[in-house]
Design a protein around this motif. Sequence first.
Motif, PDB file in Angstrom:
ATOM      1  N   PRO A  43     -10.373  10.919  -5.749  1.00  0.00           N
ATOM      2  CA  PRO A  43     -10.430   9.984  -4.628  1.00  0.00           C
ATOM      3  C   PRO A  43      -9.286  10.202  -3.641  1.00  0.00           C
ATOM      4  O   PRO A  43      -8.149  10.460  -4.025  1.00  0.00           O
ATOM      5  CB  PRO A  43     -10.296   8.613  -5.307  1.00  0.00           C
ATOM      6  N   VAL A  44      -9.609  10.104  -2.358  1.00  0.00           N
ATOM      7  CA  VAL A  44      -8.608  10.210  -1.294  1.00  0.00           C
ATOM      8  C   VAL A  44      -8.466   8.826  -0.670  1.00  0.00           C
ATOM      9  O   VAL A  44      -9.435   8.284  -0.129  1.00  0.00           O
ATOM     10  CB  VAL A  44      -9.027  11.243  -0.229  1.00  0.00           C
ATOM     11  N   VAL A  45      -7.274   8.259  -0.758  1.00  0.00           N
ATOM     12  CA  VAL A  45      -7.050   6.888  -0.288  1.00  0.00           C
ATOM     13  C   VAL A  45      -6.138   6.902   0.933  1.00  0.00           C
ATOM     14  O   VAL A  45      -5.007   7.388   0.872  1.00  0.00           O
ATOM     15  CB  VAL A  45      -6.428   6.020  -1.399  1.00  0.00           C
ATOM     16  N   ARG A  46      -6.633   6.389   2.046  1.00  0.00           N
ATOM     17  CA  ARG A  46      -5.850   6.226   3.261  1.00  0.00           C
ATOM     18  C   ARG A  46      -6.052   4.790   3.759  1.00  0.00           C
ATOM     19  O   ARG A  46      -7.195   4.341   3.909  1.00  0.00           O
ATOM     20  CB  ARG A  46      -6.295   7.212   4.350  1.00  0.00           C
ATOM     21  N   ILE A  47      -4.966   4.078   4.013  1.00  0.00           N
ATOM     22  CA  ILE A  47      -5.096   2.694   4.456  1.00  0.00           C
ATOM     23  C   ILE A  47      -4.837   2.575   5.949  1.00  0.00           C
ATOM     24  O   ILE A  47      -4.203   3.446   6.551  1.00  0.00           O
ATOM     25  CB  ILE A  47      -4.143   1.765   3.690  1.00  0.00           C
ATOM     26  N   GLN A  48      -5.325   1.490   6.523  1.00  0.00           N
ATOM     27  CA  GLN A  48      -5.060   1.163   7.920  1.00  0.00           C
ATOM     28  C   GLN A  48      -4.118  -0.038   7.926  1.00  0.00           C
ATOM     29  O   GLN A  48      -4.505  -1.135   7.534  1.00  0.00           O
ATOM     30  CB  GLN A  48      -6.359   0.817   8.645  1.00  0.00           C
ATOM     31  N   PRO A  49      -2.860   0.129   8.356  1.00  0.00           N
ATOM     32  CA  PRO A  49      -1.912  -0.994   8.341  1.00  0.00           C
ATOM     33  C   PRO A  49      -2.416  -2.180   9.157  1.00  0.00           C
ATOM     34  O   PRO A  49      -2.990  -2.009  10.239  1.00  0.00           O
ATOM     35  CB  PRO A  49      -0.645  -0.397   8.960  1.00  0.00           C
ATOM     36  N   ASP A  50      -2.201  -3.366   8.632  1.00  0.00           N
ATOM     37  CA  ASP A  50      -2.576  -4.592   9.327  1.00  0.00           C
ATOM     38  C   ASP A  50      -1.457  -4.962  10.300  1.00  0.00           C
ATOM     39  O   ASP A  50      -0.281  -5.001   9.915  1.00  0.00           O
ATOM     40  CB  ASP A  50      -2.769  -5.715   8.302  1.00  0.00           C
ATOM     41  N   PRO A  51      -1.782  -5.256  11.572  1.00  0.00           N
ATOM     42  CA  PRO A  51      -0.747  -5.617  12.548  1.00  0.00           C
ATOM     43  C   PRO A  51       0.070  -6.837  12.135  1.00  0.00           C
ATOM     44  O   PRO A  51       1.200  -7.020  12.600  1.00  0.00           O
ATOM     45  CB  PRO A  51      -1.551  -5.898  13.824  1.00  0.00           C
ATOM     46  N   SER A  52      -0.488  -7.673  11.261  1.00  0.00           N
ATOM     47  CA  SER A  52       0.217  -8.885  10.837  1.00  0.00           C
ATOM     48  C   SER A  52       1.272  -8.615   9.764  1.00  0.00           C
ATOM     49  O   SER A  52       2.098  -9.489   9.477  1.00  0.00           O
ATOM     50  CB  SER A  52      -0.782  -9.924  10.308  1.00  0.00           C
ATOM     51  N   TRP A  53       1.264  -7.419   9.182  1.00  0.00           N
ATOM     52  CA  TRP A  53       2.263  -7.120   8.159  1.00  0.00           C
ATOM     53  C   TRP A  53       3.649  -7.079   8.785  1.00  0.00           C
ATOM     54  O   TRP A  53       3.838  -6.489   9.862  1.00  0.00           O
ATOM     55  CB  TRP A  53       1.978  -5.779   7.505  1.00  0.00           C
ATOM     56  N   PRO A  54       4.663  -7.659   8.104  1.00  0.00           N
ATOM     57  CA  PRO A  54       6.021  -7.622   8.657  1.00  0.00           C
ATOM     58  C   PRO A  54       6.649  -6.243   8.518  1.00  0.00           C
ATOM     59  O   PRO A  54       6.303  -5.475   7.618  1.00  0.00           O
ATOM     60  CB  PRO A  54       6.770  -8.650   7.793  1.00  0.00           C
TER      61      PRO A  54
END
Length: 219
Positions: A43-54
Amino acid sequence: MSRFPLLPASLPRLLLPAGLMVALGACSLLGSNERSAVTIYSPVVRIQPDPSWPKVDWQLVLVKPTAARVVDSPRINVRPTPGELQVYKGVSWAQPATDMVDDALVRAFEDSGRIAGVARATTGIRADYKLALDLRRFESDYRGQPTPTAFIEINAKLIHVIDQRVVADRTFRQEQPVGSAATGDVAQAFEKGLQAVTTELVGWTLTTGQADRQAAPGR
């Protein structure tokens, strides 16, 4: 005769050279005859950061996830009926489940751009917090249905390093319906589930750690 391409969970792990497991991805490793063919999924895992994350100025270490031996394996576990755990025949993960979770999280924190520093606990960096994980489930489960669901369950503890205080404790669960009995589709469902749970873990860790930091900045 079982209608699933399974092997008993008591069989030994599939022994393959590590280099081949990494290089082949989802290709077939062919032996001297057709019965020895093994398909390896990575599996290849890539996330999209949430703008609300500090965006945080503290450092984090990731403790290698723990798991029961039957979970921490390169074999792909499946539960055809309640209380019965088997493994799919002729397929394998490229890594044990805990290694997949560990790699996905390190990469996700690094790619998020929201944290001053993150590393595995074995690197010896000075950190403010550490994330300890227990991988409880990593299996497909039929649950009486014609097609399985990919289950991932991880308990996470965020710990303040200096006083070893547990800042927060939460269990994350992901269920991804597969839609067919094909092992390739099962692997894709796990990839989606791993991406989703990794995203949740990163966001929770950043938000929870930052709230603790702001509550007692001099601690």
